[in-house]
Motif scaffolding. Structure first.
Motif, short mmCIF file in Angstrom:
data_model
loop_
_atom_site.label_atom_id
_atom_site.label_comp_id
_atom_site.label_asym_id
_atom_site.label_seq_id
_atom_site.Cartn_x
_atom_site.Cartn_y
_atom_site.Cartn_z
N VAL A 1 0.92 -1.27 0.18
CA VAL A 1 0.38 -0.11 -0.02
C VAL A 1 0.44 1.37 0.25
N LEU B 1 -0.79 -0.84 -4.63
CA LEU B 1 -2.44 -0.26 -4.14
C LEU B 1 -2.08 1.26 -3.59
N VAL C 1 -3.04 4.79 -2.33
CA VAL C 1 -3.87 5.49 -1.50
C VAL C 1 -3.51 6.83 -1.62
N ILE D 1 -9.62 -0.76 -0.47
CA ILE D 1 -8.02 -1.25 -0.27
C ILE D 1 -8.85 -3.13 -0.18
#
Length: 174
Positions: free
Chosen positions: A101, A134, A136, A166
């Motif tokens: 992330v 991912l 964010v 997520i």
């Protein structure tokens, strides 16, 4: 991707519109060797949180929510102790992660440590090495130009929706 199957008999509570175990300590979890006969079986992903030091509080909040949802979360402030080799611990975290992330920051994502983490994850993703990046938007900022085509979750705009995105990304891939 290897997933660890676990049983969780903890009471569920609703957090940010998502049902998660009330206890995240792991004491109510047992290894489950087979699918058959397991109650409450779910996959637990290995997730590394890559963030700027300036965003440590927000990153820890996100990491805690992902852990509460049953995932194995690697966060530097949890995994690197006094006297540990920082490079060795980060390398191990990246090697073991199925998901990285990337926490976009209002202070940017071009600092040395965070850059190495997301660039490493991107290279491994492009080489089909079992990791997925991912992004964010945690405290602000923009995607680096090379990641402009990748959909990101916007926690600045709506934290609960970003967390759901997520969790859905992790669930969809497993």
């Amino acid at each position: 991707m290897k997933m660890q199957w676990q049983v969780n008999r903890a009471r569920l509570v609703k957090k940010h519109g998502i049902w998660v175990p009330a206890e995240s300590s792991g004491q109510n979890r047992q290894k489950c060797d087979t699918f058959d006969g397991c109650w409450g079986v779910r996959a637990m992903a290995r997730i590394l949180i890559s963030h700027r030091t300036a965003d440590s509080l927000e990153a820890e909040h996100l990491a805690s929510d992902l852990r509460a949802a049953g995932h194995d979360v690697w966060l530097d402030i949890w995994k690197i102790g006094l006297g540990d080799s920082i490079v060795e611990r980060i390398n191990t975290g990246l090697a073991d992660a199925e998901y990285v992330v990337l926490c976009l920051s209002s202070v940017g994502v071009d600092a040395p440590w965070i850059s190495r983490e997301w660039m490493s994850a991107l290279a491994r993703q492009l080489e089909h090495k079992g990791v997925k990046l991912l992004p964010v938007r945690l405290t602000g900022g923009d995607l680096p130009p090379i990641l402009a085509d990748i959909q990101y979750a916007d926690a600045v705009k709506d934290y609960a929706s970003a967390l759901r995105a997520i969790l859905n990304a992790v669930r969809r891939a497993s």
